[in-house]
Enzyme design. Structure first.
Site, PDB file in Angstrom:
ATOM      1  N   GLU A  80       0.832  -1.215   0.000  1.00 59.18           N
ATOM      2  CA  GLU A  80       0.000   0.000   0.000  1.00 59.18           C
ATOM      3  C   GLU A  80       0.861   1.257   0.000  1.00 59.18           C
ATOM      4  OE1 GLU A  80      -1.989  -0.516   3.850  1.00 59.18           O
ATOM      5  OE2 GLU A  80      -0.378   0.591   4.825  1.00 59.18           O
ATOM      6  N   HIS A  82       0.175   5.780   1.082  1.00 59.41           N
ATOM      7  CA  HIS A  82      -0.743   6.766   1.657  1.00 59.41           C
ATOM      8  C   HIS A  82       0.044   8.027   1.970  1.00 59.41           C
ATOM      9  CE1 HIS A  82       1.179   4.776   5.008  1.00 59.41           C
ATOM     10  NE2 HIS A  82       0.503   3.661   4.783  1.00 59.41           N
ATOM     11  N   HIS A  86       5.018   6.501   8.174  1.00 60.73           N
ATOM     12  CA  HIS A  86       5.263   5.493   9.212  1.00 60.73           C
ATOM     13  C   HIS A  86       6.686   5.647   9.748  1.00 60.73           C
ATOM     14  CE1 HIS A  86       1.686   3.253   8.350  1.00 60.73           C
ATOM     15  NE2 HIS A  86       2.114   2.718   7.230  1.00 60.73           N
ATOM     16  N   HIS A 120       4.883   0.401   0.061  1.00 62.04           N
ATOM     17  CA  HIS A 120       5.605  -0.362   1.092  1.00 62.04           C
ATOM     18  C   HIS A 120       4.884  -1.657   1.419  1.00 62.04           C
ATOM     19  CE1 HIS A 120       2.832   2.346   3.199  1.00 62.04           C
ATOM     20  NE2 HIS A 120       2.771   1.450   4.165  1.00 62.04           N
ATOM     21  N   CYS A 134       5.146   0.654  15.175  1.00 54.97           N
ATOM     22  CA  CYS A 134       4.854   1.565  14.059  1.00 54.97           C
ATOM     23  C   CYS A 134       4.114   2.781  14.616  1.00 54.97           C
ATOM     24  CB  CYS A 134       4.010   0.866  13.004  1.00 54.97           C
ATOM     25  SG  CYS A 134       3.562   1.951  11.624  1.00 54.97           S
TER      26      CYS A 134
HETATM   27 MN    MN Z   1       1.108   1.626   5.594  1.00 58.44          MN
END
Ligand code: MN
Length: 166
Positions: A80, A82, A86, A120, A134
């Site tokens: 994914e 976004h 992270h 990632h 995370c």
């Molecule tokens: Mn992610």
């Protein structure tokens, strides 16, 4: 009892935190006292064998969440990207991550930074789990998955074709 929110990403029960929650290493993986063990994501088939524990939740003065994910042997997270970032700290096991167009071997205490809009995926080795912290913002966008064209372009990259799991 605290109420559950059901607004997609931020669905975790917020509870008053005690000063210390004790850590335990169990046969099933890393655990913290009174922290519920949850599914990685509520639904989907594009990931495999992951648990999620929210260690720090929403606090108006610290609008982030610190989660611990544990991927079982051979498992993987969603492929994914976004807008949100992270910050990842590996705590357990062995694995690899694709960040952008590059694969990285991972071991405990390695730090991984996933910038905005960067593809990632995390995978545990076949003979070891992969556990990591995370850090994310509470207010974050929904992950995107690749279109067929984007997936084809990624698969053309050396080493990536055999790594990614869609
Ligand atoms: Mn992610």
């Amino acid at each position: 009892m605290a109420s559950e929110k059901h607004d997609g990403q931020n669905q975790d029960t917020v509870q008053t935190m005690p000063p210390v929650r004790r850590f335990r290493e169990t046969a099933e993986g890393f655990r913290w006292e009174d922290v519920p063990l949850k599914e990685y994501k509520p639904v989907g088939t594009h990931f495999q064998d992951i648990t999620r524990q929210v260690l720090f939740g929403e606090d108006e003065s610290l609008p982030t969440q610190l989660r611990y994910f544990e991927i079982g042997e051979g498992g993987h997270s969603t492929f994914e990207r976004h807008q949100h970032v992270h910050a990842v700290l590996i705590l357990r096991g062995r694995g690899r991550a694709l960040v952008g167009e590059t694969l990285h071997d991972l071991a405990p205490f390695d730090l991984v930074h996933v910038p905005p809009m960067t593809w990632h995926q995390f995978r545990a080795d076949d003979n070891a789990p992969l556990g990591f912290l995370c850090l994310v913002a509470c207010d974050r966008d929904r992950p995107q998955r690749p279109t067929d064209d984007e997936a084809a372009a990624l698969r053309a990259l050396p080493g990536v074709k055999d790594f990614i799991r869609l």
